[in-house]
Motif scaffolding. Structure first.
Motif, PDB file in Angstrom:
ATOM      1  N   ASN A  25      -4.085  -1.810  -3.948  1.00  0.00           N
ATOM      2  CA  ASN A  25      -3.331  -2.955  -3.521  1.00  0.00           C
ATOM      3  C   ASN A  25      -3.842  -4.040  -4.630  1.00  0.00           C
ATOM      4  O   ASN A  25      -4.583  -3.400  -5.758  1.00  0.00           O
ATOM      5  CB  ASN A  25      -4.325  -3.185  -2.105  1.00  0.00           C
ATOM      6  N   TYR A  26      -2.805  -5.280  -4.879  1.00  0.00           N
ATOM      7  CA  TYR A  26      -3.233  -6.290  -6.073  1.00  0.00           C
ATOM      8  C   TYR A  26      -4.782  -6.876  -6.264  1.00  0.00           C
ATOM      9  O   TYR A  26      -4.923  -6.479  -7.176  1.00  0.00           O
ATOM     10  CB  TYR A  26      -2.505  -7.217  -5.613  1.00  0.00           C
ATOM     11  N   ALA A  27      -5.691  -6.958  -5.685  1.00  0.00           N
ATOM     12  CA  ALA A  27      -7.295  -6.587  -5.342  1.00  0.00           C
ATOM     13  C   ALA A  27      -8.017  -5.564  -6.540  1.00  0.00           C
ATOM     14  O   ALA A  27      -8.450  -5.438  -7.614  1.00  0.00           O
ATOM     15  CB  ALA A  27      -8.153  -7.075  -4.653  1.00  0.00           C
ATOM     16  N   GLU A  28      -7.741  -4.397  -6.422  1.00  0.00           N
ATOM     17  CA  GLU A  28      -8.020  -3.371  -6.632  1.00  0.00           C
ATOM     18  C   GLU A  28      -7.807  -2.411  -7.571  1.00  0.00           C
ATOM     19  O   GLU A  28      -8.443  -1.598  -8.391  1.00  0.00           O
ATOM     20  CB  GLU A  28      -8.660  -2.215  -5.715  1.00  0.00           C
ATOM     21  N   TYR A  29      -6.083  -2.372  -7.722  1.00  0.00           N
ATOM     22  CA  TYR A  29      -5.327  -1.891  -8.514  1.00  0.00           C
ATOM     23  C   TYR A  29      -5.090  -2.818  -9.876  1.00  0.00           C
ATOM     24  O   TYR A  29      -4.095  -3.728  -9.977  1.00  0.00           O
ATOM     25  CB  TYR A  29      -4.142  -1.458  -7.834  1.00  0.00           C
ATOM     26  N   LEU A  30      -6.273  -2.789 -11.021  1.00  0.00           N
ATOM     27  CA  LEU A  30      -5.695  -3.765 -11.347  1.00  0.00           C
ATOM     28  C   LEU A  30      -4.530  -4.014 -12.878  1.00  0.00           C
ATOM     29  O   LEU A  30      -4.421  -2.527 -13.514  1.00  0.00           O
ATOM     30  CB  LEU A  30      -7.044  -3.712 -12.393  1.00  0.00           C
ATOM     31  N   VAL A  31      -4.247  -4.487 -13.130  1.00  0.00           N
ATOM     32  CA  VAL A  31      -2.845  -5.198 -14.037  1.00  0.00           C
ATOM     33  C   VAL A  31      -3.646  -6.216 -14.572  1.00  0.00           C
ATOM     34  O   VAL A  31      -4.661  -6.699 -14.054  1.00  0.00           O
ATOM     35  CB  VAL A  31      -1.891  -5.522 -13.365  1.00  0.00           C
ATOM     36  N   GLN A  47       1.004  -1.281   0.368  1.00  0.00           N
ATOM     37  CA  GLN A  47      -0.180   0.220  -0.152  1.00  0.00           C
ATOM     38  C   GLN A  47       1.061   1.099   0.077  1.00  0.00           C
ATOM     39  O   GLN A  47       0.687   2.465  -0.895  1.00  0.00           O
ATOM     40  CB  GLN A  47      -1.006  -0.007   1.565  1.00  0.00           C
TER      41      GLN A  47
END
Lengths: 732, 334
Positions: free
Chosen positions: A658-664, A265
């Motif tokens: 975070n990896y769940a909501e910052y989309l790659v 974060q």
């Protein structure tokens, strides 16, 4: 030089260690007595710290010390000089005063015996603030004023635009993107006998060493920076960030090793990002498609700590012929940490704007967008009039268009379908710099027939270990299994950062030179008294396939030569220079063709195919080079469709950190990627003909997607990312 | 992460006993709990590990129902033959949830108890009525494009219930079996989750001293077709922007029975009873599906960044009804 492995898809020489967990990353080092540090971060985006209350945290289990601006050791700032290789983007040192410049800035650092204890106590440190209002995004930042950084002009672009027969005038915007390498930033620091030894996840061990030397007023020889393996960086690990300095400082203060890992974060606040941009493009053309004016005025967000300029127009002045041009860059301050380069800085977002505008121009001209690009191809770099050293852009267009089937495209919007899906096809050019920087290397030949290559560069996951091994194996004519590559250590001969797509072009010439120098040294030893070819004229001796040969068919192995003389090895050192000043312009070129599908029933946007053709000089390793381009395309698709760091306007805090909501992109999003590597050597740049390949694949991908979306739907999306709500017809 | 006690329970009585009398949390897959404890958002003083309880079976129950143990992993449930055959919608919903790694850990009861993904809840510092009652809702005027609801919201909370599994269960109909110190009781699935109203910190009907032991699915509807349509930005590992679980049974071209539930748009797994009523006895055609979709979303309240969810949910409903109808036996074609 014999060519046995260069260019072929040699498996990564570090693959086994990575897959078996033997590869050790910065936080895998646990020196004896090591303590753990954890940060406390500002919750306001601008203002002053009124107090730091550590009364509860001080008494928590395992807490050793809590540092903040009132008790932090004084550090010196780095001059932030790229030529001196001590670059930073956050100029202030951590905890140097009570001023808060952005949300998520360090306000305290807890050191404890374990990571969990440090984190637990950090949650109990209470900071109070005197908050000021501050710009939370670029739109608000613009109200505070815009500072022009630079401009490039040819002719009178404004009047050429005004009098143009056909025009495009549009503004394109891109959001903040945050580097999200798998491995988070980490520092393991210890001091021993006045020396600082740091394991750092960095893209530049030399830059890190030099920067720390400035911070701690030490000679660079008193510092070792190690980065054996890096879980990538994407530019976010080029320069040191506050946590690295702080960790080294508290390790010295406490007299024990300290480790710090930056939580995911906080990678969204204190370790850089790609800034927000607003880019105004004006294109003027004759009715036959000839460009008469190119104007690219961009503004990007920067911090109040430092001015970071995103060179959005970096490619614009060279990519197309036009007598009239203006490229300008400006910044506006936003209460965020300082931006930093992110893979393909400048062109990465700049070509989204330019190549979208080229598509809009093609539509205005009623012309095929690929034909428009062909027509405005320039065989010399229009920014300085120099001929390109090697530019095969037209071949890229031809080969990728054929592979893609561009000739079958119906240009009419919404005319191509596959069941419920509307199909769109778009094209955009790619472009990146080609350059090399000075580099040293050392090669050591040993009696057992092995060779060790030393160079203070590093492998951020791109394949640098492997192409160094290939280059040494080919130059020495010995098996790649006998080459030991030693990099990721600042005490080795001066090497280059892993950035700018110049590592390959810079490092490999030094490796070749050092291999030859080591071979020459062995030849010299072979002619010594008591050596197998004593008394021979060294000009008559030849090092080939790992042995020294004379003209009479005799040969001597390194053992034959070194052991009788009780010599440990033969060493060769070499220094290779930066880019040649030879009257040529250097660049890499390419094109991306993208096919998307849009299902209006379900508002689903899918990329169905990507065909890319890349002219990046000679390919050193077909597998790792292809991976670089494919990875860059994936990242470009992410920028096109997903990536955006979202900030709360009221607090300036990133919300999707975070990896769940910052989309790659995930695998399920990925289409078949078809990458054509032209593999035309650029021998003007270096003897291997190699340029670099890490960044070019990303450039223009977003525009190719946007152009394909327009082709399918008639919706011109000028604001990234292209999400379903921007394409949907219904708004409520 | 605060210090906490850890107790591994071996039977339900022991678990309930270990949990009693303090700020305790049951630890199953840990995919929500551990995450929120690390973020200091949940601060249990004791974790009671329920992974060793004998609750990991899927068993046939009376009246054709299916009884799922609390600790059955999402992956096991999704690939169970009976679930794949009789409750396709549930299998599909599970497999579109989270990632394979998470599904391998996450449990049935844990998923029922999943906490919201609201960033203001998770950051531990923003005003949040769910985390600290009475402090206000930061999301209403904040960034609210993705994991925020348009149905069942209140001025105190707009966070979406993020589970996909629960949406399918809401459509199927189910009973949550819970055990407390004084025995067991059953809670209808539709009553289990609460809308935020004035008390967003009260998320469900489960009492502090109770443990979920099973979720029992209603018997499958004969000859029904079912599906789960999940719409989102990327194709995997993202919470639904809008999703729809649909179960359709036909009598010729007419809808005999239908179940509809929505995800990604509601503060709880959202059953669309009114739309169902309108569809029963109607022709299974796109016009009626679209009308049901409009009805389902007519009371939706858009917020700053999520107005698009209303038409998006209508698309999910229409598509799900189409796909479920195509799978239904005993019917015509639309």
């Amino acid at each position: 030089m014999s060519q046995t492995t260069i260019g072929s898809a040699v498996a990564r020489v570090d693959g086994f260690d990575k897959l078996t967990g033997r590869a050790r990353y910065a936080a895998d080092f646990h020196p004896e007595g090591m303590a753990h540090a954890y940060g406390v971060y500002s919750t306001i985006s601008r203002g002053r710290i009124v107090s730091i209350d550590t009364s509860i945290a001080d008494g928590m289990p395992g807490v050793i010390e809590i540092f903040h601006h009132d008790n932090f050791p004084t550090l010196h700032r780095s001059p932030a000089s790229f030529p001196e290789e001590n670059m930073v983007d956050e100029l202030r040192t951590p905890f140097e005063d009570d001023v808060v410049h952005y949300a998520g800035q360090f306000v305290a650092l807890v050191v404890a015996d374990t990571f969990e204890h440090a984190r637990d106590a950090a949650y109990r440190v209470k900071a109070s603030y005197d908050a000021d209002s501050a710009a939370a995004n670029l739109a608000q930042g613009l109200e505070g004023g815009v500072t022009e950084a630079n401009r490039t002009e040819r002719g009178d672009a404004d009047s050429a635009f005004d009098s143009a027969e056909v025009k495009v005038d549009a503004t394109y915007t891109t959001p903040v993107e945050t580097h999200n390498p798998m491995e988070m930033h980490a520092t393991t620091a210890r001091w021993a006998n006045g020396k600082l030894i740091v394991h750092e996840s960095t893209q530049g061990v030399i830059f890190a060493r030099n920067t720390l030397a400035k911070n701690f007023d030490l000679d660079p020889s008193q510092i070792e920076v190690h980065a054996d393996y890096i879980g990538s960086g994407f530019g976010g690990k080029l320069w040191l960030w506050p946590h690295s300095l702080a960790t080294c400082a508290v390790a010295r203060e406490l007299g024990r090793p300290v480790q710090f890992m930056l939580p995911r974060q906080n990678m969204f606040t204190t370790s850089g990002h790609r800034p927000e941009t607003s880019q105004h493009i004006q294109l003027g053309a004759k009715t036959d498609g000839t460009l008469t004016s190119i104007i690219h005025d961009s503004i990007n967000s920067t911090s109040s700590i430092n001015t970071f300029v995103e060179a959005c127009g970096g490619s614009t002045s060279s990519l197309y012929a036009s007598d009239a041009l203006r490229v300008s860059h400006a910044t506006a301050q936003v209460a965020r940490g300082t931006p930093t380069p992110m893979r393909a800085p400048g062109a990465g977002v700049g070509l989204f704007a330019l190549e979208s505008a080229m598509d809009e121009l093609a539509i205005a001209l009623d012309m095929d967008p690929l034909e428009l690009r062909r027509q405005n191809f320039t065989a010399t770099d229009p920014s300085d009039g120099k001929p390109w050293s090697s530019n095969h852009m037209l071949e890229c267009y031809d080969r990728a268009a054929e592979r893609f089937g561009w000739a079958d495209r119906n240009p009419q919007v919404g005319s191509m379908r596959d069941g419920d899906w509307l199909i769109g096809q778009g094209v955009a050019a790619c472009n990146w710099d080609a350059m090399r920087n000075p580099c040293d290397a050392r090669v050591t030949l040993r009696p057992d027939g092995s060779a060790t290559v030393h160079c203070a560069t590093q492998d951020i996951g791109t394949g640098t270990y492997t192409i160094i091994a290939q280059t040494a194996a080919d130059t020495l004519g010995i098996d790649i299994g006998r080459i030991h590559v030693a990099i990721g250590d600042s005490t080795f001969p001066h090497g280059q950062i892993s950035g700018g797509s110049w590592a390959t072009a810079s490092i490999l010439p030094a490796i070749v030179g050092a291999c030859k120098a080591a071979a020459d040294k062995l030849v010299e030893y072979a002619a010594n008294d008591g050596a197998p070819m004593a008394g021979a004229d060294t000009d008559d001796l030849l090092f080939e396939a790992g042995v020294v040969k004379n003209g009479r068919g005799d040969q001597a192995t390194p053992a034959d030569i070194l052991e009788p003389q009780k010599l440990a090895h033969a060493i060769g050192d070499f220094h290779s220079d930066g880019s040649p000043e030879d009257g040529y312009a250097y660049g890499s070129f390419g094109v991306n063709f993208v096919e998307i599908g849009w299902n209006p029933n379900t508002a689903q946007l899918k990329v169905r195919r990507v065909v890319s053709s890349i002219d990046a000089g000679a390919i050193m390793n077909d597998a790792t080079a292809r991976s670089q381009v494919e990875g860059a395309i994936v990242m470009g698709l992410g920028a096109a469709m997903f990536e955006a760091t979202e900030y709360d306007e009221r607090t300036g805090r990133p919300v999707n950190n975070n990896y769940a909501e910052y989309l790659v992109p995930v695998n399920a999003d990925m289409p078949e990627l078809d990458v054509i590597l032209l593999n035309h050597p650029d021998y003007h740049l270096n003897e291997l003909g190699a340029r670099g390949i890490g960044e070019i694949g990303l450039t223009g991908v977003q525009a190719a997607v946007a152009n394909a979306v327009y082709h399918a739907t008639g919706k011109r999306i000028r604001d990234l990312p292209i999400t379903l709500d921007k394409i949907m017809d219904e708004t409520a | 992460m605060r210090q906490f006690d850890y107790k591994r329970a071996t039977d339900t009585d022991g678990a309930i006993q270990a949990h009693a009398g303090q700020a305790a949390a049951y630890l199953a897959g840990g995919t929500t709990l551990i995450d929120l404890v690390k973020l200091d958002v949940m601060q249990p003083e004791r974790m009671v590990d329920v992974n060793r309880l004998a609750l990991s079976n899927i068993e046939d129950a009376d009246d054709g129902r299916l009884r799922i143990g609390a600790t059955v992993r999402n992956t096991a449930l999704a690939y169970d033959d009976r679930v794949k055959r009789d409750y396709t919608v549930l299998s599909e919903a599970l497999l579109q949830g989270a990632s394979r790694q998470l599904r391998n850990r996450a449990t049935t009861a844990g998923n029922v108890m999943q906490r919201v993904r609201c960033s203001y809840f998770r950051d531990g510092i923003s005003p949040c009525n769910k985390r600290e009652p009475g402090t206000g809702c930061s999301a209403i005027e904040g960034v609210n494009r993705e994991v925020f609801a348009v149905l069942g919201t209140s001025e105190h909370c707009i966070a979406v219930h993020p589970s996909d599994m629960c949406v399918a269960m809401a459509a199927i109909g189910a009973t949550v079996e819970v055990q407390g110190p004084n025995g067991t009781r059953e809670i209808a699935f539709g009553d289990f989750h609460k809308m935020p109203g004035n008390t967003p910190h009260i998320e469900h009907e489960l009492a502090e001293d109770e443990l979920i032991t099973h979720v029992t699915l209603d018997a499958p509807i004969e000859d029904a077709g079912s599906t789960y349509v999940k719409l989102r930005d990327r194709s995997s590992y993202q919470f639904a922007l809008a999703s729809c679980a649909a179960i359709v049974a036909l009598d010729g071209d007419v809808i005999r029975e239908v179940r509809l539930a929505l995800g990604g748009v509601g503060t709880k797994p959202w059953r669309c009873s009114q739309a169902e009523e309108q569809l029963v006895g109607a022709a299974a055609n796109e016009e009626n599906f679209a009308q049901a979709a409009r009805l389902a979303m007519q009371d939706a309240t858009p917020y700053k960044h999520n107005a698009y969810k209303i038409p998006l949910a209508r698309k999910a409903i229409t598509q799900a009804l189409k796909d479920a109808t195509a799978r239904a036996g005993n019917g015509g074609s639309i």
